[in-house]
Scaffold this motif. Structure first.
Motif, PDB file in Angstrom:
ATOM      1  N   TRP A 112     -45.793   2.402  -0.494  1.00 52.50           N
ATOM      2  CA  TRP A 112     -44.623   3.317  -0.743  1.00 52.50           C
ATOM      3  C   TRP A 112     -43.716   2.334  -1.648  1.00 52.50           C
ATOM      4  CZ3 TRP A 112     -44.632   8.463  -0.027  1.00 52.50           C
ATOM      5  CH2 TRP A 112     -45.541   9.150   0.919  1.00 52.50           C
ATOM      6  N   ILE A 113     -43.224   3.042  -2.548  1.00 54.53           N
ATOM      7  CA  ILE A 113     -41.671   2.635  -3.142  1.00 54.53           C
ATOM      8  C   ILE A 113     -40.820   3.671  -3.155  1.00 54.53           C
ATOM      9  CG2 ILE A 113     -43.362   1.067  -4.851  1.00 54.53           C
ATOM     10  CD1 ILE A 113     -41.522   3.592  -6.639  1.00 54.53           C
ATOM     11  N   ILE A 114     -39.618   3.512  -3.236  1.00 46.81           N
ATOM     12  CA  ILE A 114     -38.357   4.148  -3.639  1.00 46.81           C
ATOM     13  C   ILE A 114     -38.059   4.211  -4.756  1.00 46.81           C
ATOM     14  CG2 ILE A 114     -36.834   2.840  -2.428  1.00 46.81           C
ATOM     15  CD1 ILE A 114     -35.757   4.977  -1.047  1.00 46.81           C
ATOM     16  N   THR A 115     -37.504   5.471  -5.361  1.00 45.72           N
ATOM     17  CA  THR A 115     -36.816   5.436  -6.658  1.00 45.72           C
ATOM     18  C   THR A 115     -35.979   6.700  -6.774  1.00 45.72           C
ATOM     19  OG1 THR A 115     -37.148   5.273  -9.152  1.00 45.72           O
ATOM     20  CG2 THR A 115     -38.739   6.540  -7.604  1.00 45.72           C
ATOM     21  N   ILE A 116     -35.484   7.200  -7.889  1.00 44.80           N
ATOM     22  CA  ILE A 116     -34.807   8.588  -7.952  1.00 44.80           C
ATOM     23  C   ILE A 116     -35.671   9.624  -8.667  1.00 44.80           C
ATOM     24  CG2 ILE A 116     -32.754   9.421  -9.444  1.00 44.80           C
ATOM     25  CD1 ILE A 116     -31.790   8.059  -6.808  1.00 44.80           C
ATOM     26  N   ALA A 117     -35.243  10.778  -8.452  1.00 48.09           N
ATOM     27  CA  ALA A 117     -36.141  11.814  -8.913  1.00 48.09           C
ATOM     28  C   ALA A 117     -36.293  11.932 -10.424  1.00 48.09           C
ATOM     29  CB  ALA A 117     -35.553  13.205  -8.260  1.00 48.09           C
ATOM     30  N   GLU A 118     -35.308  11.778 -10.937  1.00 46.96           N
ATOM     31  CA  GLU A 118     -35.371  11.768 -12.573  1.00 46.96           C
ATOM     32  C   GLU A 118     -36.269  10.831 -13.175  1.00 46.96           C
ATOM     33  OE1 GLU A 118     -31.484  13.320 -11.291  1.00 46.96           O
ATOM     34  OE2 GLU A 118     -32.638  11.837 -10.529  1.00 46.96           O
ATOM     35  N   CYS A 119     -36.690   9.872 -12.440  1.00 46.58           N
ATOM     36  CA  CYS A 119     -37.608   8.679 -12.909  1.00 46.58           C
ATOM     37  C   CYS A 119     -39.242   9.297 -12.714  1.00 46.58           C
ATOM     38  CB  CYS A 119     -37.555   7.531 -12.232  1.00 46.58           C
ATOM     39  SG  CYS A 119     -35.938   6.784 -12.288  1.00 46.58           S
ATOM     40  N   VAL A 120     -39.522  10.078 -11.956  1.00 46.56           N
ATOM     41  CA  VAL A 120     -40.748  10.376 -11.515  1.00 46.56           C
ATOM     42  C   VAL A 120     -41.133  11.852 -11.428  1.00 46.56           C
ATOM     43  CG1 VAL A 120     -40.914   8.194 -10.397  1.00 46.56           C
ATOM     44  CG2 VAL A 120     -40.382  10.337  -9.161  1.00 46.56           C
ATOM     45  N   ARG A 121     -40.351  12.761 -11.725  1.00 50.13           N
ATOM     46  CA  ARG A 121     -40.322  14.304 -11.619  1.00 50.13           C
ATOM     47  C   ARG A 121     -41.014  14.725 -12.877  1.00 50.13           C
ATOM     48  NH1 ARG A 121     -36.600  18.845 -12.509  1.00 50.13           N
ATOM     49  NH2 ARG A 121     -37.337  20.489 -11.171  1.00 50.13           N
ATOM     50  N   ASP A 122     -42.346  15.213 -12.832  1.00 45.69           N
ATOM     51  CA  ASP A 122     -42.969  15.836 -14.067  1.00 45.69           C
ATOM     52  C   ASP A 122     -43.381  14.812 -14.851  1.00 45.69           C
ATOM     53  OD1 ASP A 122     -42.685  18.486 -12.595  1.00 45.69           O
ATOM     54  OD2 ASP A 122     -41.016  18.662 -13.856  1.00 45.69           O
ATOM     55  N   ARG A 123     -43.801  13.697 -14.628  1.00 47.28           N
ATOM     56  CA  ARG A 123     -43.981  12.573 -15.554  1.00 47.28           C
ATOM     57  C   ARG A 123     -45.435  11.915 -15.242  1.00 47.28           C
ATOM     58  NH1 ARG A 123     -38.134   9.504 -16.383  1.00 47.28           N
ATOM     59  NH2 ARG A 123     -37.815  10.527 -18.541  1.00 47.28           N
ATOM     60  N   ASP A 124     -45.974  11.590 -16.138  1.00 46.78           N
ATOM     61  CA  ASP A 124     -47.152  10.604 -16.051  1.00 46.78           C
ATOM     62  C   ASP A 124     -46.769   9.125 -16.174  1.00 46.78           C
ATOM     63  OD1 ASP A 124     -49.858   9.512 -15.929  1.00 46.78           O
ATOM     64  OD2 ASP A 124     -50.467  10.308 -17.928  1.00 46.78           O
ATOM     65  N   PHE A 125     -46.599   8.567 -14.927  1.00 45.37           N
ATOM     66  CA  PHE A 125     -46.066   7.207 -14.921  1.00 45.37           C
ATOM     67  C   PHE A 125     -46.929   6.243 -14.369  1.00 45.37           C
ATOM     68  CE2 PHE A 125     -44.685   9.288 -11.206  1.00 45.37           C
ATOM     69  CZ  PHE A 125     -44.733   8.368 -10.355  1.00 45.37           C
ATOM     70  N   GLU A 126     -46.610   4.902 -14.285  1.00 42.81           N
ATOM     71  CA  GLU A 126     -47.152   4.110 -13.334  1.00 42.81           C
ATOM     72  C   GLU A 126     -46.003   3.129 -13.026  1.00 42.81           C
ATOM     73  OE1 GLU A 126     -50.167   1.568 -15.553  1.00 42.81           O
ATOM     74  OE2 GLU A 126     -49.064   1.054 -17.190  1.00 42.81           O
ATOM     75  N   MET A 127     -46.238   2.276 -12.188  1.00 39.57           N
ATOM     76  CA  MET A 127     -45.610   1.265 -11.359  1.00 39.57           C
ATOM     77  C   MET A 127     -45.989   0.043 -11.516  1.00 39.57           C
ATOM     78  SD  MET A 127     -45.266   3.580  -8.002  1.00 39.57           S
ATOM     79  CE  MET A 127     -46.843   4.038  -8.202  1.00 39.57           C
ATOM     80  N   VAL A 128     -45.077  -0.846 -12.150  1.00 41.91           N
ATOM     81  CA  VAL A 128     -45.724  -2.431 -12.322  1.00 41.91           C
ATOM     82  C   VAL A 128     -44.618  -3.300 -11.417  1.00 41.91           C
ATOM     83  CG1 VAL A 128     -45.695  -4.365 -13.987  1.00 41.91           C
ATOM     84  CG2 VAL A 128     -46.103  -1.735 -14.661  1.00 41.91           C
ATOM     85  N   MET A 129     -45.486  -4.141 -10.911  1.00 40.79           N
ATOM     86  CA  MET A 129     -44.527  -4.888  -9.680  1.00 40.79           C
ATOM     87  C   MET A 129     -45.159  -6.553 -10.079  1.00 40.79           C
ATOM     88  SD  MET A 129     -45.828  -2.626  -6.573  1.00 40.79           S
ATOM     89  CE  MET A 129     -45.999  -0.870  -6.857  1.00 40.79           C
ATOM     90  N   GLY A 130     -44.333  -7.412  -9.524  1.00 43.44           N
ATOM     91  CA  GLY A 130     -44.643  -8.886  -9.801  1.00 43.44           C
ATOM     92  C   GLY A 130     -44.304  -9.432 -10.924  1.00 43.44           C
ATOM     93  N   ILE A 131     -43.391  -8.768 -11.585  1.00 43.16           N
ATOM     94  CA  ILE A 131     -42.739  -9.320 -12.674  1.00 43.16           C
ATOM     95  C   ILE A 131     -41.323  -9.600 -12.825  1.00 43.16           C
ATOM     96  CG2 ILE A 131     -44.738  -8.634 -14.230  1.00 43.16           C
ATOM     97  CD1 ILE A 131     -42.819  -6.487 -15.326  1.00 43.16           C
ATOM     98  N   GLN A 132     -40.906 -10.458 -13.500  1.00 45.72           N
ATOM     99  CA  GLN A 132     -39.231 -10.727 -13.695  1.00 45.72           C
ATOM    100  C   GLN A 132     -39.008 -10.647 -15.298  1.00 45.72           C
ATOM    101  OE1 GLN A 132     -37.243 -13.836 -11.620  1.00 45.72           O
ATOM    102  NE2 GLN A 132     -38.916 -14.101 -10.356  1.00 45.72           N
TER     103      GLN A 132
END
Length: 209
Positions: A24-44
């Motif tokens: 699980w990850i947490i974010t805000i609705a505006e970021c993920v609502r009705d969107r085709d997205f992916e989550m990227v981790m491990g980078i700076q």
């Protein structure tokens, strides 16, 4: 900062998030609502494909009282299709159970632009701030928000939405859609302690299926 998540559309950063556990990850609705997205981790750094781990969403759960017009109750939880493997550059966030005391030093991480003219930053920003009381906050006074004051020209901005605010190692709040972009005023963030029960109940219930 190793719990930071870059939410991307067509491999372009649009928002931030934080890792809660291996699914699980947490974010805000505006970021993920009705969107085709992916989550990227491990980078700076946004250009660091070598250390990037990309995850697709299996499920998006937005708080039932979300009000887009008022930008309230926008907490969103995303379950990943595959497990998030913890490593030297990927770890989960501890959820705060209490808001930081007034005047406490808090830390914000995100890839947002450093001004309104910059869409996002390639390098992960770490910004220091202080916790502010609701009475002295320059935004809307709501019990479900945490207020933070940043030095002038150093506040969260575009594409920092959804990114995390930390007190020591605990995630205390998530950036909402209305940010000051360093205009020397306070910013309000969705309070993790306020939504703690929603977060815990949602994750524990969904993980049974």
């Amino acid at each position: 900062m190793f719990s930071a998540v870059s939410i991307q559309v067509n491999k372009i950063h649009i928002c931030g998030g934080s890792i809660l556990n291996i699914r699980w990850i947490i974010t805000i609705a505006e970021c993920v609502r009705d969107r085709d997205f992916e989550m990227v981790m491990g980078i700076q750094n946004q250009q660091d494909e070598k250390n990037a781990f990309r995850h697709k969403p299996l499920e998006v759960i937005i708080h039932c009282n979300y009000d887009q017009s008022q930008a309230t109750n926008g907490i969103a939880l995303v379950r990943t299709t595959n497990s998030i493997k913890h490593s030297w550059n990927i770890r989960h966030s501890n959820l705060a159970v209490e808001v930081p005391p007034v005047g406490a030093k808090i830390r914000f991480t995100g890839w947002g632009g450093e001004s309104k003219n910059e869409t996002f930053s390639n390098k992960l920003k770490i910004l220091n701030a202080k916790s502010v009381s609701h009475t002295n906050c320059q935004g809307r006074i709501d019990p479900h928000n945490v207020c933070a004051h940043f030095p002038k020209d150093m506040g969260p901005c575009n594409a920092d939405i959804g990114s995390g605010l930390f007190h020591f190692e605990d995630l205390v709040a998530v950036a909402g859609p209305k940010l000051s972009c360093g205009e020397n005023r306070s910013d309000e963030f969705a309070s993790i302690p306020y939504y703690y029960d929603f977060i815990r109940t949602t994750i524990s219930t969904c993980d049974k299926f």
